[in-house]
Design an enzyme around this catalytic site. Sequence first.
Site, short mmCIF file in Angstrom:
data_model
loop_
_atom_site.label_atom_id
_atom_site.label_comp_id
_atom_site.label_asym_id
_atom_site.label_seq_id
_atom_site.Cartn_x
_atom_site.Cartn_y
_atom_site.Cartn_z
CB VAL A 11 59.47 129.98 -28.09
CG1 VAL A 11 58.27 130.11 -27.17
CG2 VAL A 11 60.21 128.70 -27.82
CG ASP A 30 63.74 140.02 -31.94
OD1 ASP A 30 63.44 138.82 -31.80
OD2 ASP A 30 64.90 140.46 -31.74
CD GLU A 155 58.42 125.93 -25.93
OE1 GLU A 155 57.90 125.11 -26.70
OE2 GLU A 155 59.63 125.89 -25.61
CG LEU A 157 55.43 125.16 -29.08
CD1 LEU A 157 55.65 126.53 -29.71
CD2 LEU A 157 54.01 124.68 -29.35
CE LYS A 208 60.37 123.62 -22.04
NZ LYS A 208 59.89 123.68 -23.37
CB CYS A 264 64.80 121.97 -26.09
SG CYS A 264 64.17 123.17 -27.25
C1 UGA Z 1 61.68 119.31 -27.23
C2 UGA Z 1 60.38 118.78 -26.60
O1 UGA Z 1 59.97 117.58 -27.26
C3 UGA Z 1 59.27 119.83 -26.69
O2 UGA Z 1 58.13 119.35 -26.01
C4 UGA Z 1 59.76 121.12 -26.02
O3 UGA Z 1 58.81 122.14 -26.09
C5 UGA Z 1 61.02 121.59 -26.72
O4 UGA Z 1 62.02 120.55 -26.62
C6 UGA Z 1 61.47 122.85 -26.05
O5 UGA Z 1 61.84 122.81 -24.88
O6 UGA Z 1 61.35 123.92 -26.66
P1 UGA Z 1 62.66 119.49 -29.71
O7 UGA Z 1 63.94 119.90 -29.10
O8 UGA Z 1 62.13 120.26 -30.86
O9 UGA Z 1 61.47 119.48 -28.62
O10 UGA Z 1 62.88 118.03 -30.23
P2 UGA Z 1 62.31 116.56 -29.95
O11 UGA Z 1 61.41 116.18 -31.04
O12 UGA Z 1 61.80 116.43 -28.59
O13 UGA Z 1 63.67 115.72 -30.11
C7 UGA Z 1 64.81 115.99 -29.31
C8 UGA Z 1 65.92 115.04 -29.63
O14 UGA Z 1 65.63 113.74 -29.15
C9 UGA Z 1 66.21 114.89 -31.12
O15 UGA Z 1 67.61 114.90 -31.31
C10 UGA Z 1 65.65 113.52 -31.46
O16 UGA Z 1 66.32 112.90 -32.52
C11 UGA Z 1 65.90 112.78 -30.15
N1 UGA Z 1 64.98 111.63 -29.94
C12 UGA Z 1 63.64 111.84 -29.80
C13 UGA Z 1 65.50 110.36 -29.86
O17 UGA Z 1 66.73 110.15 -29.97
N2 UGA Z 1 64.64 109.32 -29.64
C14 UGA Z 1 63.33 109.48 -29.49
O18 UGA Z 1 62.61 108.48 -29.29
C15 UGA Z 1 62.81 110.78 -29.58
#
Ligand code: UGA
Length: 435
Positions: A11, A30, A155, A157, A208, A264
């Site tokens: 982040v 850091d 955030e 992201l 969040k 996350c």
């Molecule tokens: C997530 C959120 O999407 C971000 O908005 C947030 O900022 C971030 O956490 C955080 O808190 O820092 P991220 O963990 O990078 O982001 O990943 P995602 O793209 O959201 O996917 C999370 C998980 O859900 C992955 O394992 C993905 O494979 C799974 N997923 C996602 C599904 O199984 N099905 C879906 O339709 C979408």
Amino acid sequence: MKITIIGTGYVGLVTGTCFAELGNKVTCVDNNKKKIADLKKLIMPIYEPGLEDLVRRNVKEGRLLFTSSIKQAVKESEIIFICVSTPPKDDGEADLTSVENVARSIALNMSSYCLIVDKSTVPVETGEWVKHTIKVNLKDRGKKNLKFDVASSPEFLREGQAIYDFMHPDRIVIGVETKRAEELLSKLYKPFKVPIVVTDIKSAELIKHASNSFLAMKISFINVVSRLCEKVGADITKVARGVGLDKRIGKSFLDAGIGYGGSCFPKDVDAFIKIAEKHGCDLSILTETRRINSDQVRLFIKKIEDSLWIVKDKVIGVLGLSFKPGTDDLRNAASLKIIERLLSEGACIKTFDPQAMPKAGEIIKSSRLKFSKGVYDVAKGCDCLVIVTEWDEFKAMDLERIKKIMKQPLIIDGRNIFDPEYMKKIGIKYLSIGR
Ligand code: UGA
């Protein structure tokens, strides 16, 4: 504007670099000296597409600096972002030790007005504790008249798309207590032509946790419907499309699969449940979300076991290790659970991931686990090919060739990347999720 970012994790580093790209002068701090030394040499601590180039350019153009001295950085900046990690404790509650330490260091080093903005994912009321910590430590220094504000700006992201997400947000959330804090953050976020949601600090903190929990819930919902689809012979991809085209529901995060992983969603769902419990609120909708998610991996493993009859001594190819494509992150990755279980049953595993193999090699050590050079190397001689992460290069593989080189043509797909009809046509036994 002059900004300090404390914490150069995923982040902090992305946020700092993107703020620099927007023309601000950013100092990233850091306490991990090795990380700072590496960053100064332009060695990235994480794999994030586009990040290295952006860091390189902004360092070269003098807008982005790395240091392990919080003192200098705090003195020179009006806005300080806290971007340190908030890892889970054993019971799921967020560990805020680093946030407190940073708040204390800021108080010990500030010499004029500062706006301290929390960007780490934290439970509601953290802002109040940060304010209290700074106040106490300023008083202790005999500087109780020094002015400061605390704010929250979470955030949103996604790993693997973090730079795009930073530059193209759906919304910006700022939780503030004073006009001065609101004006400073509004000025900083001015280049973004999206709605800015201005709230009190607690509401921003809740936005969040509620956003991540809602997305996790959406995934668990579609996964549980996918189980029913399998029982009755319906197709979850079609159901999800039909449901998701309703604008009130929306089609994203309705891909059934082996559940959500990463650093996350699992952590934030746990922390949200804990903070609600602390306040006497029942968030069992999220305990259920979490249960469905862990069952989803268990059911997927069962699918592999059932289709192989005896797992011992079978050669299983695992395609994909990272928790999702575009990252080398293995935190809460389904691959680890699947591989560990299959190894414990005596299988031999061949695996390939475009990014995550070095990290996986440090986590799982077994003479029956072999890291391969690519998809065809994995598939050769396999009794079964398991798709765990939907990397583009897996979607593009030559299935006719795969069929020829496997011992038996069996693909078990946890991400629904292929068309079952096509698989049938070319003679590959294909099991996916909810179809
Ligand atoms: C997530 C959120 O999407 C971000 O908005 C947030 O900022 C971030 O956490 C955080 O808190 O820092 P991220 O963990 O990078 O982001 O990943 P995602 O793209 O959201 O996917 C999370 C998980 O859900 C992955 O394992 C993905 O494979 C799974 N997923 C996602 C599904 O199984 N099905 C879906 O339709 C979408």
